[in-house]
Design a protein around this motif. Sequence first.
Motif, short mmCIF file in Angstrom:
data_model
loop_
_atom_site.label_atom_id
_atom_site.label_comp_id
_atom_site.label_asym_id
_atom_site.label_seq_id
_atom_site.Cartn_x
_atom_site.Cartn_y
_atom_site.Cartn_z
N LYS A 1 38.53 34.75 33.93
CA LYS A 1 39.89 34.28 34.24
C LYS A 1 40.19 34.47 35.72
CE LYS A 1 44.66 34.47 32.65
NZ LYS A 1 45.57 34.97 31.62
N ASN A 2 39.79 35.61 36.28
CA ASN A 2 40.01 35.86 37.71
C ASN A 2 39.25 34.86 38.58
OD1 ASN A 2 41.82 37.96 37.39
ND2 ASN A 2 40.20 39.50 37.32
N LEU A 3 38.03 34.51 38.20
CA LEU A 3 37.26 33.49 38.91
C LEU A 3 38.04 32.18 38.94
CD1 LEU A 3 34.56 32.23 40.09
CD2 LEU A 3 33.98 31.78 37.70
N LEU A 4 38.56 31.78 37.78
CA LEU A 4 39.31 30.52 37.69
C LEU A 4 40.59 30.56 38.53
CD1 LEU A 4 38.69 30.05 33.90
CD2 LEU A 4 37.86 28.52 35.70
N ILE A 5 41.28 31.69 38.51
CA ILE A 5 42.50 31.85 39.32
C ILE A 5 42.16 31.77 40.81
CG2 ILE A 5 44.30 33.48 40.03
CD1 ILE A 5 44.18 34.52 37.05
N GLU A 6 41.13 32.48 41.23
CA GLU A 6 40.75 32.47 42.65
C GLU A 6 40.32 31.09 43.12
OE1 GLU A 6 37.90 35.58 43.35
OE2 GLU A 6 39.33 37.13 42.79
N ALA A 7 39.79 30.28 42.20
CA ALA A 7 39.37 28.92 42.56
C ALA A 7 40.55 27.95 42.61
CB ALA A 7 38.33 28.43 41.57
N GLY A 8 41.73 28.37 42.10
CA GLY A 8 42.91 27.53 42.21
C GLY A 8 43.58 27.13 40.91
N PHE A 9 43.05 27.56 39.77
CA PHE A 9 43.71 27.28 38.50
C PHE A 9 44.91 28.20 38.33
CE2 PHE A 9 39.56 25.46 37.57
CZ PHE A 9 39.88 24.34 36.82
N ASP A 10 45.96 27.69 37.72
CA ASP A 10 47.18 28.46 37.46
C ASP A 10 46.91 29.47 36.35
OD1 ASP A 10 49.68 29.36 36.42
OD2 ASP A 10 50.65 27.53 37.09
N GLU A 11 47.22 30.73 36.60
CA GLU A 11 46.96 31.81 35.64
C GLU A 11 47.55 31.52 34.26
OE1 GLU A 11 47.61 36.65 35.25
OE2 GLU A 11 48.37 35.59 37.02
N ASP A 12 48.72 30.90 34.22
CA ASP A 12 49.39 30.64 32.95
C ASP A 12 48.77 29.49 32.17
OD1 ASP A 12 51.19 32.69 33.49
OD2 ASP A 12 52.58 31.34 34.53
N VAL B 1 17.44 30.57 38.79
CA VAL B 1 17.88 31.90 39.22
C VAL B 1 18.89 32.42 38.22
CG1 VAL B 1 17.48 31.44 41.68
CG2 VAL B 1 19.72 30.96 40.69
N ASP B 2 19.19 33.70 38.29
CA ASP B 2 20.19 34.33 37.43
C ASP B 2 21.00 35.24 38.34
OD1 ASP B 2 21.68 35.49 35.43
OD2 ASP B 2 19.97 35.96 34.16
N CYS B 3 22.30 34.93 38.50
CA CYS B 3 23.07 35.57 39.56
C CYS B 3 24.27 36.39 39.11
CB CYS B 3 23.58 34.50 40.52
SG CYS B 3 22.28 33.50 41.26
N SER B 4 24.95 36.00 38.03
CA SER B 4 26.27 36.58 37.76
C SER B 4 26.51 36.81 36.28
CB SER B 4 27.37 35.65 38.28
OG SER B 4 27.21 35.38 39.63
N ARG B 5 27.47 37.70 36.00
CA ARG B 5 27.96 37.95 34.65
C ARG B 5 29.47 38.12 34.73
NH1 ARG B 5 23.46 36.62 33.91
NH2 ARG B 5 21.86 37.63 32.67
N TRP B 6 30.19 37.70 33.67
CA TRP B 6 31.64 37.83 33.64
C TRP B 6 32.13 38.28 32.28
CZ3 TRP B 6 29.51 33.51 36.08
CH2 TRP B 6 29.78 33.40 37.44
N SER B 7 33.10 39.17 32.29
CA SER B 7 33.91 39.47 31.10
C SER B 7 34.98 38.37 31.03
CB SER B 7 34.57 40.84 31.24
OG SER B 7 35.47 40.81 32.35
N ALA B 8 35.78 38.35 29.96
CA ALA B 8 36.86 37.36 29.86
C ALA B 8 37.83 37.53 31.03
CB ALA B 8 37.58 37.49 28.53
N ARG B 9 38.16 38.77 31.36
CA ARG B 9 39.07 39.00 32.48
C ARG B 9 38.47 38.54 33.80
NH1 ARG B 9 42.89 44.05 33.66
NH2 ARG B 9 43.45 43.54 35.80
N GLY B 10 37.20 38.84 34.00
CA GLY B 10 36.53 38.41 35.22
C GLY B 10 36.44 36.90 35.32
#
Length: 185
Positions: A126-137, A115-124
Amino acid sequence: MPSVNRVVMQRMSRNWLEELPLADMDAAEVSGKFGRRFTFRSYERFRYPKYDVCAGPYRGRDGDVLSFDLILANQVWEHLDRPYAATRNVLEMLRPGGYFWVAVPFFIPYHGDPVDCSRWSARGLKNLLIEAGFDEDRITARQWGNRAAALRNFETPWPPAYERGRDDLTDEPDFPICSWALARK
């Protein structure tokens, strides 16, 4: 020959990863084979469908969650039905101070595998990683692309092979082709 879509991402990612103490790291790769070019203390590939990172963290024969210093995912996250759950599962498998490297497309044709479900920019991304629990910094994210590479993605056969002398690798920030990030737990 790599795809024009991946040349810059692969170069920059190799530089990032080669700054890490790879020979002292236990690495896992989600479905791909990008990690085979590096020398790790240990390296395991976990291929779908036997291993589904969306369903939970990978477990050993004893049922315990496996742990790694580095987890790689090259051009896989766009195929996941639940990328947020998968990213949380990656975070759970990382040892303290461990790294997650992920590369994804932004502007390329639909390519269901399965399947093919998603696309992300660099900002998107990074936001995925933050929402999953990684520290933004503790996240570095980049993207690359340009109009000429975008047009090459309409060619057949696809993906377009990189041709030195033909393909301009100048970055046009408003035309991202792919994004990638390195996040530290």
